[in-house]
Design a protein around this motif. Structure first.
Motif, PDB file in Angstrom:
ATOM      1  N   LYS A  24      -1.213 -16.158   4.021  1.00  0.00           N
ATOM      2  CA  LYS A  24      -0.438 -15.545   5.232  1.00  0.00           C
ATOM      3  C   LYS A  24      -0.440 -16.748   6.141  1.00  0.00           C
ATOM      4  O   LYS A  24       0.565 -16.945   7.092  1.00  0.00           O
TER       5      LYS A  24
ATOM      6  N   ILE B 117       2.125  -8.910   4.531  1.00  0.00           N
ATOM      7  CA  ILE B 117       0.817  -8.800   4.975  1.00  0.00           C
ATOM      8  C   ILE B 117       0.751  -8.480   6.423  1.00  0.00           C
ATOM      9  O   ILE B 117       1.126  -9.497   7.251  1.00  0.00           O
TER      10      ILE B 117
ATOM     11  N   LYS C 208       6.822 -12.956   7.913  1.00  0.00           N
ATOM     12  CA  LYS C 208       5.854 -12.409   7.055  1.00  0.00           C
ATOM     13  C   LYS C 208       5.572 -12.859   5.704  1.00  0.00           C
ATOM     14  O   LYS C 208       6.439 -13.252   4.991  1.00  0.00           O
TER      15      LYS C 208
ATOM     16  N   ILE D 244      -1.601  -4.314   3.716  1.00  0.00           N
ATOM     17  CA  ILE D 244       0.032  -4.936   3.396  1.00  0.00           C
ATOM     18  C   ILE D 244       1.119  -3.825   3.229  1.00  0.00           C
ATOM     19  O   ILE D 244       0.741  -2.592   2.912  1.00  0.00           O
TER      20      ILE D 244
ATOM     21  N   ARG E 199       5.082 -11.878   2.101  1.00  0.00           N
ATOM     22  CA  ARG E 199       5.404 -10.911   1.507  1.00  0.00           C
ATOM     23  C   ARG E 199       5.314 -11.083   0.151  1.00  0.00           C
ATOM     24  O   ARG E 199       5.597 -11.905  -0.602  1.00  0.00           O
TER      25      ARG E 199
ATOM     26  N   LEU F 165      -5.513 -14.050   0.283  1.00  0.00           N
ATOM     27  CA  LEU F 165      -4.160 -13.673   1.199  1.00  0.00           C
ATOM     28  C   LEU F 165      -4.308 -14.086   2.475  1.00  0.00           C
ATOM     29  O   LEU F 165      -3.212 -14.415   3.179  1.00  0.00           O
TER      30      LEU F 165
ATOM     31  N   TRP G 216       4.113  -2.437   1.671  1.00  0.00           N
ATOM     32  CA  TRP G 216       4.933  -3.151   0.526  1.00  0.00           C
ATOM     33  C   TRP G 216       6.454  -2.992   0.707  1.00  0.00           C
ATOM     34  O   TRP G 216       7.139  -2.311   1.622  1.00  0.00           O
TER      35      TRP G 216
END
Ligand code: ACO
Length: 328
Positions: free
Chosen positions: A126, A178, A5, A326, A7, A122, A328
């Protein structure tokens, strides 16, 4: 690669020192603090000096994000700078940032999606990370809309401010990162928000300068309607792509253009006020910098903790819109 992922492991922000208050604007155009506050929610904004350009804030935000992530510039594989106010037509702000921070291993480029830029960024980061092409990406949202604002037009000049936010994204295994991004555009409505002059269609010349067509032109009411409609839809789509619901969200971070737009979006999504992050009273609309600066502030003020699910949702010229979920 499917288990990797993208991150966010560090963030940073940078703002001009100069504060322009609503009282200051009262002296510049026919407006009032009361009109601006009640119609937009904005109290003040930061404005770059004549010596400062978009990349200056991007570089400072990038250095803070690198420190926050405990990464070196040499760790960066790719720099993506989301902006609609580059220092110059070329080189890209990405390359200017690369040089300033010494990220000599990185590829660098700019991405143009106006106020939706950071959410588009983003999605791009990603995809590069999940495909295995890059492991560490510096993603920046930076704009100095004050440089393309008509300071005699009260219907636009009260809305905007300058700033930059940066995020370091790293390829990591696990639950955090994400989860989904939904993007949309409608070029058929591009007329309602544009800077018509100063590009290849109408290169900078005396006519462009005199008519101020190199500044922001906007049909505020149409933009308002399109923003609410598409931010609601994008939010729902991104949640569906992540197989989550509103109840799973710790906080929603909307693009900070107008408090009334934010409240309408929240109302239609049935989201309570305390789940909506708002900082536009301090900064106005900073275009691509807005959502990443809000994310940086939300995280550093303790609103977001590890494991929390956060949504970013934005809308801008193009027209463009998008939302990202997202963990966290
Ligand atoms: N001060 C005082 N009066 C003003 C001002 C001002 N700063 N600006 C406009 N007015 C007047 C208008 O002239 C109008 O007067 P009239 O009734 O005599 O004609 C009256 O106020 C109402 O104007 P409206 O445009 O109807 O005001 P509205 O409530 O729609 O608010 C606003 C305007 C704040 C611009 C709103 O439409 C809005 O926020 N739209 C969205 C803007 C946006 O989100 N842009 C983001 C994209 S930017 C990007 O992507 C780079």
């Amino acid at each position: 690669m499917a288990d990797l992922k993208a991150r966010i492991i560090g963030t940073g922000k940078a703002l001009p020192q100069k504060i322009l208050t609503n009282a200051d604007l009262e002296k510049m155009v026919q407006t009032t603090d009361e009109w601006i506050r009640t119609r937009t929610g904005i109290l003040e904004r930061r404005i770059a000096s004549s010596a400062e350009a978009t990349s200056d804030f991007a570089v400072t935000a990038a250095r803070i994000a690198l420190d926050n992530a405990k990464f070196s510039p040499l760790d960066i594989d790719l720099i993506i700078v989301c902006t609609c106010t580059p220092d110059m037509l070329f080189p890209s702000v990405g390359c200017i940032v690369q040089s300033a921070i010494g990220a000599s291993r990185a590829a660098a480029m700019d991405l143009s999606a106006a106020c939706s830029g950071f959410v588009y960024g983003l999605a791009t980061a990603k995809s590069f990370i999940e495909s295995g092409m890059y492991k560490v990406i510096l993603l920046i949202g930076t704009d100095t809309l004050s440089k393309i604002t008509n300071w005699e037009d009260r219907s636009t000049c009260v809305l905007f401010g300058d700033g930059a936010g940066a995020a370091i994204l790293s390829a990591q295994k696990g639950e955090s990162g994400i989860l989904s991004v939904y993007l949309g555009s409608d070029g058929t409505r591009s007329d309602i928000l544009k800077v018509p002059g100063g590009g290849s269609r109408a290169p900078l010349c005396a006519d462009v300068l005199n008519s101020k067509s190199h500044t922001i032109h906007m049909d505020g009411q149409e933009v308002y309607k399109m923003a609410v409609e598409n931010m609601v839809a994008a939010s729902q789509q991104a949640l569906a792509l992540a197989h989550l619901t509103q109840e799973d969200l710790k906080i929603i971070i909307p693009h900070q253009a107008n408090l009334r737009i934010i409240n309408s979006v929240a109302k239609r999504l049935n989201i309570k006020e305390d789940k909506v992050f708002v900082n536009l009273q301090k900064y106005g609309n900073m275009s691509a910098a807005t959502t990443i600066i809000a994310l940086d502030e939300a995280q550093k003020s303790g609103v977001i903790s590890q494991g929390d699910v956060v949504e970013l949702v934005a809308f801008g010229a193009g027209l463009t819109w998008g939302a990202a979920i997202i963990r966290w």
